[in-house]
Design a protein around this motif. Structure first.
Motif, mmCIF file in Angstrom:
data_model
loop_
_atom_site.group_PDB
_atom_site.id
_atom_site.type_symbol
_atom_site.label_atom_id
_atom_site.label_comp_id
_atom_site.label_asym_id
_atom_site.label_seq_id
_atom_site.Cartn_x
_atom_site.Cartn_y
_atom_site.Cartn_z
ATOM 1 N N GLY A 6 -12.700 -23.401 -1.814
ATOM 2 C CA GLY A 6 -11.927 -23.571 -3.033
ATOM 3 C C GLY A 6 -10.809 -22.551 -3.063
ATOM 4 O O GLY A 6 -11.000 -21.400 -2.662
ATOM 5 N N ILE A 7 -9.654 -22.986 -3.514
ATOM 6 C CA ILE A 7 -8.501 -22.096 -3.636
ATOM 7 C C ILE A 7 -8.036 -22.147 -5.086
ATOM 8 O O ILE A 7 -7.764 -23.223 -5.614
ATOM 9 N N THR A 8 -7.954 -20.969 -5.736
ATOM 10 C CA THR A 8 -7.471 -20.919 -7.110
ATOM 11 C C THR A 8 -6.208 -20.071 -7.193
ATOM 12 O O THR A 8 -5.662 -19.655 -6.174
ATOM 13 N N GLY A 9 -5.775 -19.781 -8.409
ATOM 14 C CA GLY A 9 -4.454 -19.218 -8.632
ATOM 15 C C GLY A 9 -4.275 -17.733 -8.484
ATOM 16 O O GLY A 9 -3.198 -17.240 -8.760
ATOM 17 N N GLY A 10 -5.268 -16.990 -8.066
ATOM 18 C CA GLY A 10 -5.053 -15.568 -7.852
ATOM 19 C C GLY A 10 -4.194 -15.328 -6.625
ATOM 20 O O GLY A 10 -4.165 -16.145 -5.707
ATOM 21 N N SER A 11 -3.503 -14.220 -6.603
ATOM 22 C CA SER A 11 -2.716 -13.870 -5.420
ATOM 23 C C SER A 11 -3.647 -13.682 -4.227
ATOM 24 O O SER A 11 -4.788 -13.263 -4.387
ATOM 25 N N GLY A 12 -3.172 -14.020 -3.053
ATOM 26 C CA GLY A 12 -3.975 -13.859 -1.845
ATOM 27 C C GLY A 12 -4.274 -15.168 -1.144
ATOM 28 O O GLY A 12 -5.265 -15.288 -0.422
ATOM 29 N N ALA A 13 -3.422 -16.166 -1.335
ATOM 30 C CA ALA A 13 -3.620 -17.469 -0.701
ATOM 31 C C ALA A 13 -3.662 -17.353 0.822
ATOM 32 O O ALA A 13 -4.287 -18.177 1.492
ATOM 33 N N ILE A 14 -3.049 -16.331 1.369
ATOM 34 C CA ILE A 14 -3.039 -16.144 2.819
ATOM 35 C C ILE A 14 -4.461 -16.008 3.376
ATOM 36 O O ILE A 14 -4.745 -16.405 4.498
ATOM 37 N N VAL A 34 -8.517 -27.545 -4.445
ATOM 38 C CA VAL A 34 -7.515 -26.552 -4.847
ATOM 39 C C VAL A 34 -7.132 -26.782 -6.312
ATOM 40 O O VAL A 34 -6.842 -27.911 -6.704
ATOM 41 N N SER A 35 -7.128 -25.701 -7.088
ATOM 42 C CA SER A 35 -6.698 -25.808 -8.487
ATOM 43 C C SER A 35 -5.177 -25.964 -8.540
ATOM 44 O O SER A 35 -4.470 -25.716 -7.553
ATOM 45 N N LYS A 36 -4.671 -26.345 -9.710
ATOM 46 C CA LYS A 36 -3.207 -26.492 -9.888
ATOM 47 C C LYS A 36 -2.489 -25.175 -9.603
ATOM 48 O O LYS A 36 -1.477 -25.140 -8.907
ATOM 49 N N MET A 37 -3.013 -24.067 -10.140
ATOM 50 C CA MET A 37 -2.382 -22.772 -9.871
ATOM 51 C C MET A 37 -2.585 -22.356 -8.413
ATOM 52 O O MET A 37 -1.748 -21.663 -7.845
ATOM 53 N N VAL A 82 -14.722 -19.319 -2.584
ATOM 54 C CA VAL A 82 -13.546 -19.482 -3.434
ATOM 55 C C VAL A 82 -12.641 -18.305 -3.121
ATOM 56 O O VAL A 82 -12.973 -17.154 -3.398
ATOM 57 N N VAL A 83 -11.489 -18.617 -2.496
ATOM 58 C CA VAL A 83 -10.586 -17.581 -2.000
ATOM 59 C C VAL A 83 -9.134 -18.037 -2.151
ATOM 60 O O VAL A 83 -8.765 -19.056 -1.583
ATOM 61 N N PRO A 84 -8.330 -17.360 -2.919
ATOM 62 C CA PRO A 84 -8.722 -16.328 -3.866
ATOM 63 C C PRO A 84 -9.393 -16.952 -5.086
ATOM 64 O O PRO A 84 -9.216 -18.133 -5.361
ATOM 65 N N CYS A 85 -10.127 -16.131 -5.796
ATOM 66 C CA CYS A 85 -10.836 -16.576 -6.994
ATOM 67 C C CYS A 85 -10.210 -15.903 -8.206
ATOM 68 O O CYS A 85 -10.315 -14.685 -8.360
ATOM 69 N N SER A 86 -9.547 -16.688 -9.032
ATOM 70 C CA SER A 86 -8.933 -16.136 -10.243
ATOM 71 C C SER A 86 -10.024 -15.704 -11.217
ATOM 72 O O SER A 86 -11.168 -16.153 -11.141
#
Length: 185
Positions: A6-14, A34-37, A82-86
């Motif tokens: 899972g990918i959420t809106g916190g910085s660190g998508a790399i 993946v969330s919208k953010m 979940v990376v990044p996890c908001s």
């Protein structure tokens, strides 16, 4: 082996990109949501569209699709990251608020006693953030903030990302050669 990412809106998508590439190289089946953010951050930080990132996974699901296999406890899976996890997502997970496929998949992972690794990306951490992390940690969820290690003498940002990707894999019990392991010298 089968892993949900899972990918959420916190910085660190790399870190998510690195993890998906590593899982692909290890021939591990991946299911991506993946969330919208998360989509926004992937584009902003990595210049990747959802179409591009979904090519790194075996399966991709829309975050609104509660009919997806990963929404069910009958779906056989070895773990989820979940990376990044908001902090919004972390709070939803901690409180059983399954308002999206991503949080529902986490809820299923917890109820089925599977391995869940959360890579929270926020600083500083408020008492609310810390309470939610503690609550999840007491349930056996791994909380793995993306904190760089320097004993391995990284010389590039990529070195830091690869080392941390290996630590995520370690926490899923996936053998890897990405971690420069401490040998006491």
């Amino acid at each position: 082996m089968r892993v949900i990412v899972g990918i959420t809106g916190g910085s660190g998508a790399i870190y998510a990109v690195s993890l998906l590439k590593a899982l692909k190289e290890l021939n591990i089946e991946t299911h991506l949501v993946v969330s919208k953010m998360g989509e926004f951050v992937l584009k902003h930080e990595c210049d990747l569209s959802i179409e591009e990132i979904s090519k790194l996974a075996n399966y991709y699901y829309n975050n609104d699709d509660f009919r997806a296999p990963i929404a069910s406890g009958s779906f056989k899976v070895d773990g989820m990251v979940v990376v990044p996890c908001s902090m919004k997502t972390l709070s939803a997970i901690a409180n059983g608020y399954s308002d999206s496929l991503l949080t529902r998949a986490c809820d299923v992972i917890i109820k089925e006693s599977k391995k869940l690794v959360l890579v929270p990306r926020e600083t500083p951490l408020s008492p609310i953030h810390l309470e939610n992390m503690l609550k999840l940690s007491k349930l056996g969820i791994k909380i793995l903030p993306p904190i760089a290690s320097f004993y391995n003498h990284p010389s590039t940002i990529e070195d830091i990302i690869i080392q941390f990707t290996g630590r995520i894999l370690d926490n899923l019990n996936i053998e890897n050669n990405l971690v420069n392991r401490w040998d006491g010298r």
